[in-house]
Design a protein around this motif. Structure first.
Motif, PDB file in Angstrom:
ATOM      1  N   UNK A  77      -9.268  13.411   6.626  1.00 11.12           N
ATOM      2  CA  UNK A  77      -7.790  13.484   7.629  1.00 11.12           C
ATOM      3  C   UNK A  77      -7.066  12.794   7.271  1.00 11.12           C
ATOM      4  N   UNK A  78      -7.215  11.397   7.201  1.00 12.23           N
ATOM      5  CA  UNK A  78      -6.281  10.308   6.964  1.00 12.23           C
ATOM      6  C   UNK A  78      -5.338  10.565   5.760  1.00 12.23           C
ATOM      7  N   UNK A 108      -0.279   9.139 -10.848  1.00  9.67           N
ATOM      8  CA  UNK A 108      -1.368   9.623  -9.638  1.00  9.67           C
ATOM      9  C   UNK A 108      -2.471   8.412  -8.853  1.00  9.67           C
ATOM     10  N   UNK A 109      -2.870   7.798  -9.963  1.00  8.50           N
ATOM     11  CA  UNK A 109      -3.940   6.550  -9.569  1.00  8.50           C
ATOM     12  C   UNK A 109      -3.240   5.673  -8.800  1.00  8.50           C
ATOM     13  N   UNK A 110      -1.755   5.240  -8.980  1.00  9.87           N
ATOM     14  CA  UNK A 110      -0.980   4.345  -8.584  1.00  9.87           C
ATOM     15  C   UNK A 110      -0.599   4.686  -7.063  1.00  9.87           C
ATOM     16  N   UNK A 111      -0.454   5.928  -7.066  1.00  9.59           N
ATOM     17  CA  UNK A 111       0.128   6.377  -5.785  1.00  9.59           C
ATOM     18  C   UNK A 111      -0.840   6.225  -4.750  1.00  9.59           C
ATOM     19  N   UNK A 152      -0.009   3.722  -2.275  1.00  8.74           N
ATOM     20  CA  UNK A 152       0.576   4.548  -1.397  1.00  8.74           C
ATOM     21  C   UNK A 152      -0.369   5.010  -0.086  1.00  8.74           C
ATOM     22  N   UNK A 153      -1.034   6.115  -0.736  1.00  7.41           N
ATOM     23  CA  UNK A 153      -1.707   6.992   0.229  1.00  7.41           C
ATOM     24  C   UNK A 153      -2.856   6.125   0.847  1.00  7.41           C
ATOM     25  N   UNK A 154      -3.679   5.096   0.088  1.00  9.29           N
ATOM     26  CA  UNK A 154      -4.662   4.602   0.566  1.00  9.29           C
ATOM     27  C   UNK A 154      -4.237   3.567   1.856  1.00  9.29           C
ATOM     28  N   UNK A 155      -3.235   2.893   1.703  1.00  4.13           N
ATOM     29  CA  UNK A 155      -2.903   1.701   2.649  1.00  4.13           C
ATOM     30  C   UNK A 155      -2.443   2.601   3.861  1.00  4.13           C
ATOM     31  N   UNK A 156      -1.433   3.970   3.679  1.00  2.38           N
ATOM     32  CA  UNK A 156      -1.186   4.456   4.895  1.00  2.38           C
ATOM     33  C   UNK A 156      -2.433   5.103   5.499  1.00  2.38           C
ATOM     34  N   UNK A 161      -4.923  -4.390  13.222  1.00  4.30           N
ATOM     35  CA  UNK A 161      -4.207  -5.327  12.165  1.00  4.30           C
ATOM     36  C   UNK A 161      -3.631  -4.375  11.034  1.00  4.30           C
ATOM     37  N   UNK A 162      -4.321  -3.480  10.704  1.00  6.59           N
ATOM     38  CA  UNK A 162      -3.867  -2.671   9.506  1.00  6.59           C
ATOM     39  C   UNK A 162      -2.994  -1.509  10.113  1.00  6.59           C
ATOM     40  N   UNK A 163      -3.005  -1.314  11.412  1.00  3.44           N
ATOM     41  CA  UNK A 163      -1.776  -0.102  11.575  1.00  3.44           C
ATOM     42  C   UNK A 163      -0.411  -0.517  11.736  1.00  3.44           C
TER      43      UNK A 163
END
Length: 212
Positions: free
Chosen positions: A104-105, A124-127, A131-135, A206-208
């Motif tokens: 979902x995330x 793709x791997x860097x995105x 980007x995607x994983x931290x968000x 903290x991560x939000x």
């Protein structure tokens, strides 16, 4: 008083009690750790594979309705009794919330941000990594929090197949109609679950990212 009797038992049998706490914590933490290692990468993959995601997520959702004790009973004929079978069963129990939240995330990450990252020349791997994983991380951590609380409670059932832990005191208390013995196991489990909820909830905050 029942609470006083439970406290005296812990004082008089501290070595046995803390060994049970250690086993309970190891079962819980290792199960959650394995769940993260398995389900976060799988969830990221499924979020980008629509057909596979639909099939596996439906299976996972069906699996969530299976009672914890039934999962323990199902794995027992294949791997026997003791610590390892308990760990396998508990790992199966923690996987659904982590996997579902990860899928979902990642799916809910703003597509315009992802497209901008590709436009900057990221592969793709860097995105995914930058980007995607931290968000997606706050929602993933929510799944880990849910899984942690569930597994701490469910780890008491490991005692039914010789896995040890605080569930031993609960089973002995029920079998002997001894309320103080039951509390020796039940109160620490409740406190551990609360501590996990509070600690991981703090990490989630903290991560939000702050809202504007």
């Amino acid at each position: 008083m029942i609470l006083n009797e439970a406290y005296k038992y812990i004082l008089n049998n501290s070595e046995v009690f803390f060994e049970a706490v250690k086993i309970h914590l190891v079962l819980s933490f290792v199960a959650v750790g394995l769940g993260i290692i398995i389900c976060v990468p799988l969830g990221i993959y499924l979020a980008k594979t629509e057909k596979a995601s639909l099939i596996i997520m439906n299976i996972v959702n069906v699996g969530r309705i299976i009672p914890s004790l039934a999962v323990l009973a199902l794995v027992m004929p294949f791997v026997g009794i003791g610590f390892v079978p308990s760990l396998i069963a508990l790992t199966l129990l923690v996987c659904p919330p982590i996997l579902i939240n990860t899928v979902i995330a990642v799916k809910e990450v703003d597509k315009s941000i992802v497209e901008a990252a590709y436009g900057m020349g990221m592969n793709k791997a860097r995105v995914i990594r930058k980007v995607e994983f931290p968000l997606a991380l706050p929602v993933i951590i929510t799944g880990v929090r849910t899984a942690s609380v569930e597994v701490i409670a469910s780890a008491t059932l490991a005692a039914f197949i010789g896995g040890g832990g605080l569930g031993v005191f609960i089973i002995n208390g029920i079998a002997g109609a001894n309320a103080s013995m039951l509390l020796v196991g039940a109160i620490p489990v409740a406190l551990l679950a609360f501590l996990a909820e509070f600690t991981i909830g703090g990490i989630e905050k903290l991560t939000t990212p702050p809202t504007t």
